[in-house]
Design a protein around this motif. Structure first.
Motif, mmCIF file in Angstrom:
data_model
loop_
_atom_site.group_PDB
_atom_site.id
_atom_site.type_symbol
_atom_site.label_atom_id
_atom_site.label_comp_id
_atom_site.label_asym_id
_atom_site.label_seq_id
_atom_site.Cartn_x
_atom_site.Cartn_y
_atom_site.Cartn_z
ATOM 1 N N TRP A 74 0.809 -1.223 0.000
ATOM 2 C CA TRP A 74 0.000 0.000 0.000
ATOM 3 C C TRP A 74 0.840 1.269 0.000
ATOM 4 O O TRP A 74 0.389 2.321 0.475
ATOM 5 N N ARG A 75 2.041 1.182 -0.535
ATOM 6 C CA ARG A 75 3.014 2.282 -0.451
ATOM 7 C C ARG A 75 2.422 3.642 -0.837
ATOM 8 O O ARG A 75 2.535 4.612 -0.098
ATOM 9 N N ARG A 76 1.773 3.724 -1.975
ATOM 10 C CA ARG A 76 1.297 5.041 -2.447
ATOM 11 C C ARG A 76 0.096 5.512 -1.633
ATOM 12 O O ARG A 76 -0.030 6.689 -1.316
ATOM 13 N N ALA A 77 -0.812 4.587 -1.306
ATOM 14 C CA ALA A 77 -1.994 4.970 -0.522
ATOM 15 C C ALA A 77 -1.559 5.472 0.858
ATOM 16 O O ALA A 77 -2.061 6.498 1.347
ATOM 17 N N LEU A 78 -0.595 4.784 1.460
ATOM 18 C CA LEU A 78 -0.117 5.211 2.790
ATOM 19 C C LEU A 78 0.585 6.559 2.694
ATOM 20 O O LEU A 78 0.438 7.418 3.572
ATOM 21 N N GLY A 79 1.331 6.759 1.600
ATOM 22 C CA GLY A 79 2.015 8.033 1.379
ATOM 23 C C GLY A 79 1.000 9.168 1.269
ATOM 24 O O GLY A 79 1.194 10.258 1.806
ATOM 25 N N PHE A 80 -0.111 8.899 0.595
ATOM 26 C CA PHE A 80 -1.166 9.919 0.480
ATOM 27 C C PHE A 80 -1.744 10.232 1.861
ATOM 28 O O PHE A 80 -1.932 11.396 2.227
ATOM 29 N N LEU A 81 -2.028 9.184 2.637
ATOM 30 C CA LEU A 81 -2.625 9.397 3.968
ATOM 31 C C LEU A 81 -1.683 10.173 4.882
ATOM 32 O O LEU A 81 -2.118 11.016 5.673
ATOM 33 N N ALA A 82 -0.382 9.865 4.744
ATOM 34 C CA ALA A 82 0.596 10.525 5.624
ATOM 35 C C ALA A 82 0.961 11.917 5.125
ATOM 36 O O ALA A 82 1.449 12.741 5.895
ATOM 37 N N GLY A 83 0.775 12.156 3.816
ATOM 38 C CA GLY A 83 1.262 13.415 3.232
ATOM 39 C C GLY A 83 2.781 13.434 3.250
ATOM 40 O O GLY A 83 3.417 14.486 3.308
ATOM 41 N N ASP A 84 3.391 12.258 3.257
ATOM 42 C CA ASP A 84 4.855 12.147 3.405
ATOM 43 C C ASP A 84 5.222 10.742 2.927
ATOM 44 O O ASP A 84 4.554 9.770 3.300
ATOM 45 N N GLU A 85 6.261 10.632 2.095
ATOM 46 C CA GLU A 85 6.563 9.303 1.552
ATOM 47 C C GLU A 85 7.735 8.620 2.224
ATOM 48 O O GLU A 85 8.212 7.579 1.746
ATOM 49 N N SER A 86 8.214 9.189 3.333
ATOM 50 C CA SER A 86 9.352 8.537 3.995
ATOM 51 C C SER A 86 8.888 7.195 4.572
ATOM 52 O O SER A 86 7.699 7.012 4.897
ATOM 53 N N ILE A 87 9.834 6.274 4.704
ATOM 54 C CA ILE A 87 9.495 4.938 5.220
ATOM 55 C C ILE A 87 8.921 5.048 6.639
ATOM 56 O O ILE A 87 7.971 4.357 6.997
ATOM 57 N N GLU A 88 9.466 5.969 7.428
ATOM 58 C CA GLU A 88 8.972 6.127 8.812
ATOM 59 C C GLU A 88 7.497 6.539 8.808
ATOM 60 O O GLU A 88 6.698 6.038 9.595
ATOM 61 N N ALA A 89 7.158 7.472 7.893
ATOM 62 C CA ALA A 89 5.759 7.946 7.833
ATOM 63 C C ALA A 89 4.841 6.823 7.342
ATOM 64 O O ALA A 89 3.743 6.631 7.879
ATOM 65 N N LEU A 90 5.302 6.061 6.341
ATOM 66 C CA LEU A 90 4.469 4.963 5.814
ATOM 67 C C LEU A 90 4.203 3.928 6.909
ATOM 68 O O LEU A 90 3.075 3.452 7.076
ATOM 69 N N CYS A 91 5.262 3.586 7.654
ATOM 70 C CA CYS A 91 5.092 2.592 8.734
ATOM 71 C C CYS A 91 4.110 3.127 9.783
ATOM 72 O O CYS A 91 3.216 2.389 10.232
ATOM 73 N N ALA A 92 4.257 4.389 10.138
ATOM 74 C CA ALA A 92 3.390 4.945 11.193
ATOM 75 C C ALA A 92 1.923 4.853 10.773
ATOM 76 O O ALA A 92 1.071 4.438 11.568
#
Ligand code: SAM
Length: 388
Positions: free
Chosen positions: A57-75
């Motif tokens: 879900w890399r891109r969807a999580l990046g959208f939700l976080a507004g940030d594409e760093s791995i730390e933000a995706l994991c959070a």
């Protein structure tokens, strides 16, 4: 459950290898777990789930976080699955529920987390069906088993697994497939017995297409670690000869180990060399060309593939498929038949390749074609066709 620092950092470390270095997710996790044998099932499960779901879900999580760093995706992934993000973790997502509502209005490539170029290609090749296939390929896959009919009948296998506390059910539309309940795996000691093999139900549709009879000579030209070669041996009732070829010695040695575990002696392995085609020309009654491909049909189990695949690498793979189709049928005796198969859902790797072949080589004709759609079956995606 509280998130342990070492586990969180290990999951992020695996993701960095996969996203930044193009490493294979499964292998990274395997290496990590081997290096940390004391981690329990829950710890390994947390790391694997974080790494798999963030990759999927890399891109969807990046959208939700507004940030594409791995730390933000994991959070965001942890919040979505009900964990509290520890205060020492470098990224803390703001309220994501309003972003969740916005996600459904985003383009498919973001919603379903696929690279733009791949989404465009899929739509060009499959039209409306692409959206359904991509959605199906983002679901988590259950474990399918193939009962080794050289050793056991399907009913016996269900009873044997049941005696070990594993509830397996038959899979409609297959002869020998069983499916385990969601989230259940086959314990290693049971896998080591060789009575059942882990093999997706879609993959189990391919070997029967070769239309085998005991005693035949069969070449599995891209045998890998032997998933389909073992199935071929069972369909031949272990009578006849199978030559399993590949360009990887490691895979062929794994194949030999699995064959001996499965109780068949009819498989001989051969590394492809310059003279292989000449030595085996006209030898086989049947040839299986289980060609290298994009692997898009198996995205449920290997979501990292979509981030590694590129348009040029796909074109290179298609050129290899074409060369195989031009040369590997030379292994057949006159009147012999071959099956071409891939685990791709793209027509350009599948029927498209064969229609081109039939156009340039009048000796070849498609006898039977099979397309396994993940959206329609809940299995991995496959294509196979038998040609005379
Ligand atoms: C789709 S995988 C095979 C999977 C295998 N048949 C199974 O059922 O588990 C394709 C295989 O083709 C092999 N390969 C790559 N290039 C090849 C070539 N030029 N000739 C034969 N095999 C090749 C790869 O090493 C890989 O194992």
């Amino acid at each position: 459950m509280r998130i342990h620092r070492m586990l969180a950092e290990s999951a992020a470390g695996v993701l960095a290898q996969v996203f930044n270095e193009g490493r294979v997710l499964d292998r990274e996790l395997d290496g990590l777990f081997r290096a940390n044998p004391k981690w329990g099932k829950r710890d390994r499960g947390f790391i694997a789930e974080t790494a798999f779901e963030v990759t999927r879900w890399r891109r969807a999580l990046g959208f939700l976080a507004g940030d594409e760093s791995i730390e933000a995706l994991c959070a965001v992934q942890w919040v979505r699955s009900g964990f509290e993000v520890p205060e020492w973790w470098p990224s803390h997502p703001d309220e994501i529920s309003s972003r969740e509502a916005e996600l459904s209005g985003q383009p498919r490539a973001i919603r379903e987390s696929i690279p733009d170029w791949l989404d465009e290609l899929g739509e060009r090749e499959l039209g409306d069906a692409w959206g359904r296939e991509v959605a199906a390929l983002n679901r988590r896959a259950p474990v399918f088993l193939r009962v080794n009919r050289l050793r056991m009948e399907v009913g016996e296998a269900i009873a044997w697994l049941g005696s070990h506390g594993i509830e397996a059910s038959r899979v409609e539309g297959t002869h020998d497939a069983l499916v385990l309940p969601a989230g259940k795996t086959l314990p290693k000691p049971l896998a080591a017995e060789g009575l059942v093999e882990i093999q997706d139900a879609g993959s189990q549709r391919i070997a029967p297409l070769l239309d085998l009879e005991p005693g035949m000579r069969v070449i599995d030209a891209c045998a890998g670690a032997g998933g389909k070669a073992l199935h071929l041996a069972a369909l031949l009732q272990s009578k006849g000869e199978i030559v399993a070829m590949d360009i990887s010695t490691a895979k062929l040695s794994e194949l030999r180990r699995r064959a001996s575990r499965a109780g068949t002696r009819i498989i001989r392995t051969e590394m492809w060399r310059e003279d292989t085609l000449k030595r085996y020309a006209g030898w086989a009654d049947r040839v299986l060309i289980d060609a290298p491909c994009s692997g898009l049909g198996t995205l449920r189990r290997q979501p990292d593939l979509k981030w590694r695949l590129t348009a040029p690498s796909l074109e290179k793979t298609k050129r290899l498929q074409r060369r195989m189709l031009d040369h590997y049928p030379e292994l057949l005796r006159p009147g012999g038949k071959f099956v071409y198969a891939t685990c791709s859902v793209l027509p350009s790797e599948n029927g498209g390749q064969l229609r081109n072949l039939v156009e340039r080589d009048a000796r070849r004709a498609i006898e039977q074609e099979l397309t396994v759609s993940p959206a329609e079956t809940g299995w991995d995606g496959f294509y196979a066709a038998r040609l005379g």
